[in-house]
Design an enzyme around this catalytic site. Structure first.
Site, PDB file in Angstrom:
ATOM      1  N   VAL A  11       0.832  -1.206   0.000  1.00 12.61           N
ATOM      2  CA  VAL A  11       0.000   0.000   0.000  1.00 12.61           C
ATOM      3  C   VAL A  11       0.870   1.261   0.000  1.00 12.61           C
ATOM      4  CG1 VAL A  11      -1.697   1.319   1.332  1.00 12.61           C
ATOM      5  CG2 VAL A  11      -1.945  -1.146   1.124  1.00 12.61           C
ATOM      6  N   CYS A 260      -6.327  -9.793   2.219  1.00 16.26           N
ATOM      7  CA  CYS A 260      -7.357  -8.856   2.689  1.00 16.26           C
ATOM      8  C   CYS A 260      -8.676  -9.505   3.103  1.00 16.26           C
ATOM      9  CB  CYS A 260      -7.610  -7.819   1.605  1.00 16.26           C
ATOM     10  SG  CYS A 260      -6.107  -6.978   1.144  1.00 16.26           S
TER      11      CYS A 260
HETATM   12  C1  UGA Z   1      -9.343  -6.914  -2.349  1.00 17.56           C
HETATM   13  C2  UGA Z   1     -10.400  -5.884  -2.795  1.00 17.56           C
HETATM   14  O1  UGA Z   1     -10.947  -6.253  -4.065  1.00 17.56           O
HETATM   15  C3  UGA Z   1      -9.793  -4.486  -2.885  1.00 17.56           C
HETATM   16  O2  UGA Z   1     -10.803  -3.528  -3.200  1.00 17.56           O
HETATM   17  C4  UGA Z   1      -9.168  -4.119  -1.523  1.00 17.56           C
HETATM   18  O3  UGA Z   1      -8.545  -2.849  -1.547  1.00 17.56           O
HETATM   19  C5  UGA Z   1      -8.111  -5.165  -1.166  1.00 17.56           C
HETATM   20  O4  UGA Z   1      -8.762  -6.473  -1.106  1.00 17.56           O
HETATM   21  C6  UGA Z   1      -7.544  -4.765   0.164  1.00 17.56           C
HETATM   22  O5  UGA Z   1      -8.268  -4.747   1.164  1.00 17.56           O
HETATM   23  O6  UGA Z   1      -6.376  -4.328   0.199  1.00 17.56           O
HETATM   24  P1  UGA Z   1      -7.433  -8.333  -3.582  1.00 17.56           P
HETATM   25  O7  UGA Z   1      -7.204  -9.022  -2.277  1.00 17.56           O
HETATM   26  O8  UGA Z   1      -6.288  -7.865  -4.387  1.00 17.56           O
HETATM   27  O9  UGA Z   1      -8.366  -7.019  -3.368  1.00 17.56           O
HETATM   28  O10 UGA Z   1      -8.208  -9.397  -4.446  1.00 17.56           O
HETATM   29  P2  UGA Z   1      -9.524  -9.531  -5.326  1.00 17.56           P
HETATM   30  O11 UGA Z   1      -9.184  -9.358  -6.750  1.00 17.56           O
HETATM   31  O12 UGA Z   1     -10.599  -8.685  -4.796  1.00 17.56           O
HETATM   32  O13 UGA Z   1      -9.852 -11.082  -5.057  1.00 17.56           O
HETATM   33  C7  UGA Z   1      -9.961 -11.615  -3.748  1.00 17.56           C
HETATM   34  C8  UGA Z   1     -10.269 -13.080  -3.766  1.00 17.56           C
HETATM   35  O14 UGA Z   1     -11.610 -13.306  -4.141  1.00 17.56           O
HETATM   36  C9  UGA Z   1      -9.425 -13.925  -4.717  1.00 17.56           C
HETATM   37  O15 UGA Z   1      -9.007 -15.087  -4.041  1.00 17.56           O
HETATM   38  C10 UGA Z   1     -10.355 -14.261  -5.858  1.00 17.56           C
HETATM   39  O16 UGA Z   1     -10.049 -15.495  -6.458  1.00 17.56           O
HETATM   40  C11 UGA Z   1     -11.685 -14.326  -5.119  1.00 17.56           C
HETATM   41  N1  UGA Z   1     -12.849 -14.049  -5.999  1.00 17.56           N
HETATM   42  C12 UGA Z   1     -13.030 -12.823  -6.530  1.00 17.56           C
HETATM   43  C13 UGA Z   1     -13.776 -15.059  -6.236  1.00 17.56           C
HETATM   44  O17 UGA Z   1     -13.632 -16.204  -5.746  1.00 17.56           O
HETATM   45  N2  UGA Z   1     -14.868 -14.786  -7.010  1.00 17.56           N
HETATM   46  C14 UGA Z   1     -15.072 -13.566  -7.560  1.00 17.56           C
HETATM   47  O18 UGA Z   1     -16.105 -13.379  -8.262  1.00 17.56           O
HETATM   48  C15 UGA Z   1     -14.128 -12.548  -7.322  1.00 17.56           C
END
Ligand code: UGA
Length: 435
Positions: A11, A260
């Site tokens: 961050v 996160c």
């Molecule tokens: C997440 C949030 O999307 C950000 O907005 C936030 O700032 C960040 O956490 C944080 O708190 O710093 P991130 O952890 O990078 O971001 O990942 P995402 O792309 O959101 O995915 C998170 C998880 O959810 C992954 O394991 C992904 O595979 C899973 N996911 C996502 C699903 O299983 N299904 C979906 O439809 C979307």
């Protein structure tokens, strides 16, 4: 404006570089010598789209300076961003020890009015606590205001999100601080939500929790789909057409991971308990995710009854594609459970192997997906890396001892599975095939 960012983690680094790009003078303070040297030499410390170019540009234009000299950083800046880690303890409380340490370190150098901003994800009430700490450390009341400014950056897309995010949340009790923050963020032309610190702190947790709820909800429906002969992807598509729901974060699979969602959902549950208030939906979301992430092993046990001595290929180790981050990745829990069942494991990931080797040094790591699949009794797809979409299923059938596929991310085309005469195919809510 003159900015100091404390902590060059994921961050902090993105924050420093992106503010640098908008004509600010940024000092980024990092105490880890190795990290500091890498950044000073233009070497990215994390994998992030566009990071190397932005880092080099910032060094060339001198817009961002990396240093371990906290005093210089604080004294030369009007806005101080705290961007240090806030991990979750085993009891789900948030550990704000690093934030506390920073407050103590910066206190002696606050020699004129500065806005102290928390970027780290911190529990409700932390801004008030920071204020009391600064006063306790004899920082004059006129010399500071405290602001909560949580981040909503996705890993892999963090630079894009910083410049083109949906919202900027600023929580403070001070008009003067609002004006400083408004001026800082004006060039980004992103909608701002100005509120009190508690609301800002809670917006961050609520946002991550709601996205997690969506995922766990769809995963539960997916498990029902498999039993009821329904197709979760079609359901997600249909739901997504409803603007009130939105098509995003409806993709079923083997659960969410990363640094996160798992941490913030647990922290929110614990935080609510501390306020004597129960968040049952978030609690259930955590439970569903913990079961979902080991679903492939349960499927395997059901398929083979005894899996001891079998060889299983794991395709994809990172928590999502296009990152080398394995934190809280479902693969970790799957490997752990397979090892408990005395299964031999072969693993392949385009980027995450180096990190996972430190945790599981004794499994076999491969350089490509086909090498990984050779002589295996089953394969589990844990991460939807692009290259897995084009996997040659006839080759898979040929090189695996038994072509049992558990598609944890619903990547493969069921018609092609049938054409290749795959022995068994298990999806998450799109039906199963057994020959
Ligand atoms: C997440 C949030 O999307 C950000 O907005 C936030 O700032 C960040 O956490 C944080 O708190 O710093 P991130 O952890 O990078 O971001 O990942 P995402 O792309 O959101 O995915 C998170 C998880 O959810 C992954 O394991 C992904 O595979 C899973 N996911 C996502 C699903 O299983 N299904 C979906 O439809 C979307």
């Amino acid at each position: 404006m003159n900015i100091c960012v404390i902590g060059a983690g994921y961050v902090g680094l993105i924050t420093a570089l992106c503010f640098g790009k908008k004509e600010n003078k940024v000092v980024c303070v990092e105490k880890n010598r190795d990290k500091l040297n890498m950044l000073k030499n233009g070497v990215p410390t994390i994998f992030e789209e566009g990071l190397e170019e932005l880092l080099k540009e910032s060094l060339n234009t001198n817009s961002v300076k990396f240093t371990d000299n906290l005093e210089m950083g604080i004294k030369s800046s009007d806005i101080l961003f705290i961007a240090v880690g806030t991990p979750t303890k085993d009891n789900w409380d948030v550990d704000i020890g690093q934030v506390e340490a920073v407050i103590n370190l910066i206190s002696p150098y606050i020699n004129k009015y500065k806005v102290v901003v928390t970027k780290s994800t911190v529990p409700v009430g932390t801004q008030k606590y920071i204020t009391s700490k600064l006063l306790e450390n004899h920082v004059s009341k006129e010399y500071f205001d405290v602001v909560s400014n949580p981040e909503f950056l996705r890993e892999g897309k963090a630079i894009y999100d910083f410049f083109y995010g949906d919202k900027i949340v600023i929580g403070s009790e001070s008009q003067k601080a609002f004006e400083v923050m408004r001026k800082l963020y004006e060039p980004f032309k992103i909608k701002m939500v100005l509120t009190n610190p508690e609301t800002a702190e809670l917006i961050k947790y609520t946002s991550n929790a709601l996205l997690s709820v969506k995922i766990s909800f769809m995963n539960e429906i997916a498990n029902l789909c498999n039993k009821a002969c329904a197709d979760i992807d079609v359901i997600a598509y249909a739901l997504g057409l409803d603007k009130r729901i939105s098509p995003l974060f409806l993709k079923a699979g083997i659960g969410y991971g990363g640094s996160c969602f798992p941490k913030d959902t647990k922290a929110l549950v614990k935080m609510s308990e501390n306020y004597n208030c129960s968040l049952n939906i978030v609690k259930a979301t955590v439970d569903v995710n913990e079961k979902q992430r080991v679903l492939p092993v349960d499927i395997l046990l059901e398929h083979y009854k005894i899996i001891e001595g079998k060889t299983v290929a794991i395709l994809g180790l990172t928590f999502k594609p296009d990152t080398d981050d394995i934190r809280e990745a479902p693969s970790l829990y799957i490997i752990e459970k397979l090892l408990k069942n005395k299964v031999n494991i072969k693993a392949y990931d385009p980027m995450g192997t180096k990190k996972i080797k430190n945790i599981f040094p004794d499994i076999t790591y491969c350089d490509g997906m086909y090498e990984c699949l050779e002589n295996c009794d089953a394969m589990i797809i844990c991460t939807e890396w692009n290259e897995f979409y084009s996997i040659d299923l006839c080759k898979v059938k040929e090189i695996m001892r038994e072509s049992v596929i558990i598609d944890g991310r619903n990547m493969l085309d069921i018609e092609k599975i049938k054409e290749a005469n795959i022995k068994a195919y298990y999806s998450v809510g799109k039906g199963n095939i057994k020959n």
